[in-house]
Design a protein around this motif. Structure first.
Motif, PDB file in Angstrom:
ATOM      1  N   SER A 181      -2.081  -0.089 -12.520  1.00  0.00           N
ATOM      2  CA  SER A 181      -2.506  -0.904 -11.386  1.00  0.00           C
ATOM      3  C   SER A 181      -1.595  -2.118 -11.246  1.00  0.00           C
ATOM      4  CB  SER A 181      -3.948  -1.365 -11.577  1.00  0.00           C
ATOM      5  OG  SER A 181      -4.820  -0.255 -11.653  1.00  0.00           O
ATOM      6  N   ASN A 195       0.805  -1.215   0.000  1.00  0.00           N
ATOM      7  CA  ASN A 195       0.000   0.000   0.000  1.00  0.00           C
ATOM      8  C   ASN A 195       0.843   1.273   0.000  1.00  0.00           C
ATOM      9  OD1 ASN A 195      -2.691  -1.187   0.107  1.00  0.00           O
ATOM     10  ND2 ASN A 195      -2.123  -1.892   2.154  1.00  0.00           N
ATOM     11  N   TRP A 198       3.493  -9.333  -6.244  1.00  0.00           N
ATOM     12  CA  TRP A 198       2.827  -8.372  -7.121  1.00  0.00           C
ATOM     13  C   TRP A 198       3.769  -8.013  -8.270  1.00  0.00           C
ATOM     14  CZ3 TRP A 198      -2.063  -6.416  -5.602  1.00  0.00           C
ATOM     15  CH2 TRP A 198      -2.452  -6.757  -4.295  1.00  0.00           C
ATOM     16  N   LEU A 217       1.491   2.017  -3.756  1.00  0.00           N
ATOM     17  CA  LEU A 217       0.337   2.114  -4.653  1.00  0.00           C
ATOM     18  C   LEU A 217       0.080   3.536  -5.169  1.00  0.00           C
ATOM     19  CD1 LEU A 217      -2.303  -0.318  -3.075  1.00  0.00           C
ATOM     20  CD2 LEU A 217      -0.938  -0.643  -5.151  1.00  0.00           C
TER      21      LEU A 217
END
Length: 326
Positions: free
Chosen positions: A246, A237, A255, A240
């Motif tokens: 995305s 986070n 990720w 981000l």
């Protein structure tokens, strides 16, 4: 024709070790190279002479196989296509630079460099100090390539201080890239010259792992589909808000994201990983000077950033054709 870029890339100012907290895990940042089925062992044999002293078990530079590997580089942007080939150097965005002791037997920079003079290695381009630098010190950094989509390599000598394993990124958008990796690593960059900085991600006596960014207007970096940095972070986070695309959730705690230049990264969301066995010269406890490189006294602000194309070079003028581009 030889491509020579005058700049200070790889010839750093002195490092104050106190500015870089020692990471708990030397493998917080690794390079992941993916090749087609059946080719990993061949690539490891190719890289082993360079990594025997720093990464003999391929933990910092991981080579894996996959059936659907696309080794092509991503297509040029429209503005890149308008640039004349003779004035610009196009290359993979990520390179591997090893700073090795000049005299260390068969693991020395001089001996390791010899492996780059034989096929399938090909000279790609050179970064060197301009002649008007004071004090006048001859120093240069040659980059070599093997196959399309794989990283360029450069071997540089150090006379004292630590040896470095450096993941080097040629950057298009230097300011954005520096800010992104500062947030991602949680570390302040070092490097006083315009368009260059580096982060020391792990340090112990005799050995560093670094990530560096370099912008030169003569170099057009192209992201590769088969090379990715993998970095361990505590919380996805945090990064981000700084992503333009995305993130892709690959599997638990993993990720895939893109940096501001479009280079893909793998982020592993985790706390400090369990202790992993260190190998090779990573075990060294020798007390050494902390100066990074013999040319540290050079005023890097006076260094130029122009392209010099030498008619006496050894680089085949058609080297661009060896890249498979979309």
């Amino acid at each position: 024709m030889e491509d020579v870029v005058f700049n200070d890339e790889g010839f750093d100012e002195g490092i104050e070790e106190s500015n870089f907290p020692v990471a708990p895990d030397p493998y917080d940042c690794t390079l992941q190279i993916t090749v087609p089925w059946g080719e990993a062992n061949g690539i490891k044999r190719l890289y082993s002479p360079m990594l025997e002293g720093l990464d003999p078990t391929f933990q910092f530079i991981s080579i894996s196989e996959r059936g659907d590997v696309d080794s092509t580089l991503l297509s040029y942007r429209d503005e890149d296509k308008q640039k004349h080939d003779d004035a610009f150097v196009r290359c993979q965005a990520i390179s591997i630079v090893l700073f090795l002791y000049e005299t260390f037997g068969r693991l020395s920079a001089i001996d390791v460099q010899k492996h780059l003079h034989f096929a399938p290695w090909n000279f790609h381009h050179r970064v060197e100090l301009p002649k008007d630098v004071k004090p006048r010190i001859t120093a240069h950094q040659d980059f070599y390539q093997t196959f399309p989509g794989l990283p360029l390599w450069s071997i540089c000598p150090v006379h004292y201080g630590n040896e470095h394993l450096r993941f080097h990124i040629f950057a298009r958008n230097f300011i954005e890239m520096r800010s992104f990796y500062e947030i991602l690593t949680g570390k302040k960059p070092s490097g006083g010259s315009a368009g260059f900085c580096f982060f020391t991600l792990y340090s112990q006596s005799g050995f560093d792992v670094q990530l560096s960014l370099k912008h030169l207007p003569q170099i057009i970096p192209i992201p590769s589909r088969s090379i990715r940095l993998k970095m361990k972070i505590k919380d996805i986070n945090v990064i981000l808000p700084h992503l333009t695309d995305s993130p892709v959730h690959r599997e638990e705690a993993l990720w895939t994201v893109k940096d501001p230049d479009g280079n893909e990264l793998i982020l592993e969301e985790s706390e400090s990983s369990p202790h992993r066995r260190k190998t090779g010269r990573l075990l060294s406890n020798t007390s050494l000077e902390t100066s990074d490189y013999e040319t540290a006294s050079i005023d890097t602000e006076s260094l130029a950033g122009s392209m010099n194309l030498s008619p006496q070079g050894t680089l085949n003028s058609s080297f661009h054709d060896r890249f498979t581009l979309l």
